[in-house]
Scaffold this active site. Structure first.
Site, PDB file in Angstrom:
ATOM      1  N   ASN A   1       0.848  -1.198   0.000  1.00  0.00           N
ATOM      2  CA  ASN A   1       0.000   0.000   0.000  1.00  0.00           C
ATOM      3  C   ASN A   1       0.880   1.244   0.000  1.00  0.00           C
ATOM      4  O   ASN A   1       2.116   1.139   0.011  1.00  0.00           O
ATOM      5  CB  ASN A   1      -0.980  -0.022   1.185  1.00  0.00           C
ATOM      6  CG  ASN A   1      -0.261  -0.054   2.505  1.00  0.00           C
ATOM      7  OD1 ASN A   1       0.538   0.821   2.805  1.00  0.00           O
ATOM      8  ND2 ASN A   1      -0.514  -1.093   3.301  1.00  0.00           N
TER       9      ASN A   1
ATOM     10  N   ASP B   1      -4.808  -5.739   5.004  1.00  0.00           N
ATOM     11  CA  ASP B   1      -5.984  -6.428   5.541  1.00  0.00           C
ATOM     12  C   ASP B   1      -6.007  -7.906   5.153  1.00  0.00           C
ATOM     13  O   ASP B   1      -6.693  -8.699   5.799  1.00  0.00           O
ATOM     14  CB  ASP B   1      -7.263  -5.737   5.038  1.00  0.00           C
ATOM     15  CG  ASP B   1      -7.428  -4.365   5.704  1.00  0.00           C
ATOM     16  OD1 ASP B   1      -7.021  -4.236   6.876  1.00  0.00           O
ATOM     17  OD2 ASP B   1      -7.938  -3.438   5.062  1.00  0.00           O
TER      18      ASP B   1
ATOM     19  N   LYS C   1     -12.573  -1.571  17.829  1.00  0.00           N
ATOM     20  CA  LYS C   1     -11.198  -1.891  18.241  1.00  0.00           C
ATOM     21  C   LYS C   1     -10.959  -1.533  19.710  1.00  0.00           C
ATOM     22  O   LYS C   1      -9.859  -1.693  20.216  1.00  0.00           O
ATOM     23  CB  LYS C   1     -10.208  -1.169  17.320  1.00  0.00           C
ATOM     24  CG  LYS C   1     -10.310  -1.627  15.855  1.00  0.00           C
ATOM     25  CD  LYS C   1      -9.388  -0.828  14.932  1.00  0.00           C
ATOM     26  CE  LYS C   1      -9.821  -0.940  13.477  1.00  0.00           C
ATOM     27  NZ  LYS C   1      -8.942  -1.767  12.653  1.00  0.00           N
TER      28      LYS C   1
ATOM     29  N   LYS D   1       9.366 -18.292  -7.945  1.00  0.00           N
ATOM     30  CA  LYS D   1       8.727 -17.222  -8.731  1.00  0.00           C
ATOM     31  C   LYS D   1       7.682 -17.816  -9.675  1.00  0.00           C
ATOM     32  O   LYS D   1       7.969 -18.794 -10.384  1.00  0.00           O
ATOM     33  CB  LYS D   1       9.802 -16.473  -9.536  1.00  0.00           C
ATOM     34  CG  LYS D   1       9.236 -15.287 -10.272  1.00  0.00           C
ATOM     35  CD  LYS D   1      10.270 -14.615 -11.151  1.00  0.00           C
ATOM     36  CE  LYS D   1       9.602 -13.519 -11.952  1.00  0.00           C
ATOM     37  NZ  LYS D   1      10.328 -13.175 -13.164  1.00  0.00           N
TER      38      LYS D   1
ATOM     39  N   PRO E   1      -4.837 -10.615  10.898  1.00  0.00           N
ATOM     40  CA  PRO E   1      -5.299 -10.207  12.231  1.00  0.00           C
ATOM     41  C   PRO E   1      -5.356  -8.683  12.329  1.00  0.00           C
ATOM     42  O   PRO E   1      -4.601  -7.988  11.652  1.00  0.00           O
ATOM     43  CB  PRO E   1      -4.218 -10.762  13.163  1.00  0.00           C
ATOM     44  CG  PRO E   1      -3.021 -10.981  12.305  1.00  0.00           C
ATOM     45  CD  PRO E   1      -3.522 -11.245  10.910  1.00  0.00           C
ATOM     46  N   ASP E   2      -6.248  -8.183  13.172  1.00  0.00           N
ATOM     47  CA  ASP E   2      -6.346  -6.742  13.396  1.00  0.00           C
ATOM     48  C   ASP E   2      -5.514  -6.402  14.631  1.00  0.00           C
ATOM     49  O   ASP E   2      -5.886  -6.727  15.766  1.00  0.00           O
ATOM     50  CB  ASP E   2      -7.821  -6.356  13.596  1.00  0.00           C
ATOM     51  CG  ASP E   2      -7.998  -4.839  13.634  1.00  0.00           C
ATOM     52  OD1 ASP E   2      -7.138  -4.162  14.243  1.00  0.00           O
ATOM     53  OD2 ASP E   2      -8.978  -4.346  13.066  1.00  0.00           O
TER      54      ASP E   2
HETATM   55  N1  CTP Z   1      -5.121  -1.784  11.868  1.00  0.00           N
HETATM   56  C1  CTP Z   1      -4.443  -2.821  12.456  1.00  0.00           C
HETATM   57  N2  CTP Z   1      -4.500  -4.059  11.920  1.00  0.00           N
HETATM   58  C2  CTP Z   1      -5.223  -4.294  10.808  1.00  0.00           C
HETATM   59  C3  CTP Z   1      -5.924  -3.232  10.197  1.00  0.00           C
HETATM   60  C4  CTP Z   1      -5.857  -1.983  10.744  1.00  0.00           C
HETATM   61  O1  CTP Z   1      -3.760  -2.587  13.463  1.00  0.00           O
HETATM   62  N3  CTP Z   1      -5.260  -5.507  10.284  1.00  0.00           N
HETATM   63  C5  CTP Z   1      -5.098  -0.460  12.514  1.00  0.00           C
HETATM   64  C6  CTP Z   1      -4.410   0.631  11.718  1.00  0.00           C
HETATM   65  O2  CTP Z   1      -3.047   0.725  12.056  1.00  0.00           O
HETATM   66  C7  CTP Z   1      -5.217   1.848  12.156  1.00  0.00           C
HETATM   67  C8  CTP Z   1      -6.602   1.302  12.433  1.00  0.00           C
HETATM   68  O3  CTP Z   1      -6.433  -0.080  12.680  1.00  0.00           O
HETATM   69  O4  CTP Z   1      -4.734   2.368  13.368  1.00  0.00           O
HETATM   70  C9  CTP Z   1      -7.577   1.487  11.288  1.00  0.00           C
HETATM   71  O5  CTP Z   1      -6.993   1.072  10.076  1.00  0.00           O
HETATM   72  P1  CTP Z   1      -7.705   1.318   8.678  1.00  0.00           P
HETATM   73  O6  CTP Z   1      -6.853   0.774   7.594  1.00  0.00           O
HETATM   74  O7  CTP Z   1      -8.173   2.733   8.604  1.00  0.00           O
HETATM   75  O8  CTP Z   1      -9.038   0.464   8.832  1.00  0.00           O
HETATM   76  P2  CTP Z   1      -9.361  -1.045   8.764  1.00  0.00           P
HETATM   77  O9  CTP Z   1      -9.644  -1.519  10.157  1.00  0.00           O
HETATM   78  O10 CTP Z   1      -8.315  -1.791   8.001  1.00  0.00           O
HETATM   79  O11 CTP Z   1     -10.728  -1.003   7.980  1.00  0.00           O
HETATM   80  P3  CTP Z   1     -11.010  -0.601   6.422  1.00  0.00           P
HETATM   81  O12 CTP Z   1      -9.803  -1.067   5.647  1.00  0.00           O
HETATM   82  O13 CTP Z   1     -12.244  -1.383   6.118  1.00  0.00           O
HETATM   83  O14 CTP Z   1     -11.223   0.869   6.382  1.00  0.00           O
END
Ligand code: CTP
Length: 408
Positions: A212, A281, A344, A291, A307-308
């Site tokens: 990204n 994500d 969260k 490759k 994982p989040d």
């Molecule tokens: N984040 C995280 N782990 C993930 C996804 C997000 O720790 N797998 C954290 C990011 O570092 C940020 C917050 O969660 O502090 C929100 O991230 P963002 O990318 O805005 O949102 P997402 O939860 O990924 O949701 P979406 O992509 O649907 O907007």
């Protein structure tokens, strides 16, 4: 960082070292950033760099002697000791460090260092054996106990032919340390700030990845701001375009899973956690080790949710730990950010407009809102990322939970 130096009076002490010529570059960067730089050369410093060079760069008379004609040295050095916002000794020889540690005052610089109550930052440069000698190490420890700041030395080949610590550290590291010393802010002294920063690269095969646009600039600004407030800072970083500040511990973690592992290891020691990384994500569960060859058929990738990390921290942290996240959004900023704040279980979320040319990935500025569970969203003006980081910690320290973090 440049705004930290605007209109500041910085006494630049240059002492006897082959690296003294580098003081010219340092002086020039400080002047560019808006500081008034008063060069002071000791007799040792004068052997290695000319007063005229420093005078040309700073536009100020270089102070070279305790007793110049037609001056009242007593009054002049006390006046400058009072007026200075920072004393920066770069390069700092073993001699000036020893004199400062023991209160000797036999030339202009050592005398003024005794008289000033401004912060003092030393950037040592000397032979490795001199630097490692217990006398020098004890002197440095003594000055640190008195609140003086040190940056470096770097390691490498020295002019004397030896190899090891003793090189004057690079100018960017000195500037960063100077901005920290100038701030003189102890609001996070003794606290550990843990943050994720940068992008993730999830491998598709050994040569390709899903990534990204995160540049890591916001994470850098947060890390530097935490350092300026006296915190110990650990940055768990994915790939990014900027090097994190010099004074932080860096842990490289390129994927979401390795980032989560590093966060889980370090979380118990953290007081404040900030999730600034643009975490991927999804990942490919078992990417091929060879490759992949191209053909003209459509390629389907099966992606597994990652994982989040922020949610993991929000849901598992101890009661005294503060958890902060970002919400990178292109539309319906507040609705999305509010949902993320709740899901969260964070104390604060920075909703971030990543759609504009002046706000988002890779930009120098950011358009943002602060959201907390109990208060109205705070709308912020377009801010430099460094200013957003400064306001973020001010806001964090005003959170109800911060009382426990800062008293504990
Ligand atoms: N984040 C995280 N782990 C993930 C996804 C997000 O720790 N797998 C954290 C990011 O570092 C940020 C917050 O969660 O502090 C929100 O991230 P963002 O990318 O805005 O949102 P997402 O939860 O990924 O949701 P979406 O992509 O649907 O907007």
């Amino acid at each position: 960082m440049a705004r930290d130096f605007k209109d500041k009076v910085i006494v630049l002490g240059v002492t006897g070292s082959v690296a003294a010529y580098k003081a010219c570059e340092l002086a020039s960067r400080l002047v560019e950033a808006g500081a008034e730089v008063i060069p002071v050369l000791t007799s040792g410093g004068r052997e290695f760099v000319g007063a005229a060079s420093l005078e040309g760069i700073t536009g100020q008379r270089a102070i070279t002697d305790m007793f110049e004609p037609a001056q009242n040295p007593e009054i002049e050095h006390i006046a400058l000791a009072r007026r200075a916002d920072l004393f920066l000794i770069a390069p700092a020889s073993a001699n000036v460090i020893a004199k400062s540690a023991h209160g000797l005052a036999d030339d202009w610089l050592s005398t003024t260092l005794l008289a000033t109550r401004a912060p003092v930052l030393y950037a040592p440069a000397m032979n490795t054996k001199m630097y490692q000698h217990p006398a020098t190490q004890d002197n440095i420890a003594l000055l640190k106990r008195r609140g003086c700041h040190f940056v470096g030395p770097g390691s490498g080949a020295l002019a004397c032919g030896e190899f090891g610590p003793g090189r004057l550290i690079d100018t960017p590291a000195i500037l960063e340390a100077a901005s920290i010393a100038l701030r003189n802010d102890h609001s996070l002294e003794g606290k550990h700030v843990l943050l994720t920063s940068g992008a993730n690269h999830e491998p598709i095969d050994p040569v390709r990845f899903i990534g990204n646009r995160s540049s890591g600039k916001m994470g850098y600004a947060i890390a530097l701001e935490a350092l300026k407030r006296g915190a110990q800072v650990t940055v768990i970083t994915g790939p990014c375009d900027v090097a994190p500040p010099f004074g932080v511990t860096i842990i490289q973690a390129d994927t979401a899973v390795t980032m989560l592992d590093a966060v889980t290891d370090l979380l118990p020691s953290a007081d404040i956690f900030v999730a600034a990384a643009a975490v991927a994500d999804y990942r490919i569960e078992n990417p091929p080790t060879k490759k992949q060859k191209r053909d003209d058929q459509p390629l389907r990738l099966e992606l597994t949710p990652n994982p989040d990390i922020a949610a993991h921290v929000g849901l598992t942290r101890a009661a005294h730990q503060i958890a902060v996240g970002f919400a990178a959004e292109t539309h319906d900023f507040l609705e999305h950010a509010q949902r993320k704040l709740q899901e969260k279980q964070l104390d604060l979320i920075v909703a971030n407009d990543v759609s504009g040319a002046d706000s988002g990935f890779g930009t120098e500025t950011s358009r943002a809102w602060f959201l907390t569970p109990d208060e109205e969203a705070e709308v912020l003006p377009l801010l430099a990322k460094s200013e957003l980081a400064e306001r973020l910690f001010t806001r964090i320290l005003a959170l109800p939970r911060a009382a426990a973090v800062c008293d504990g």
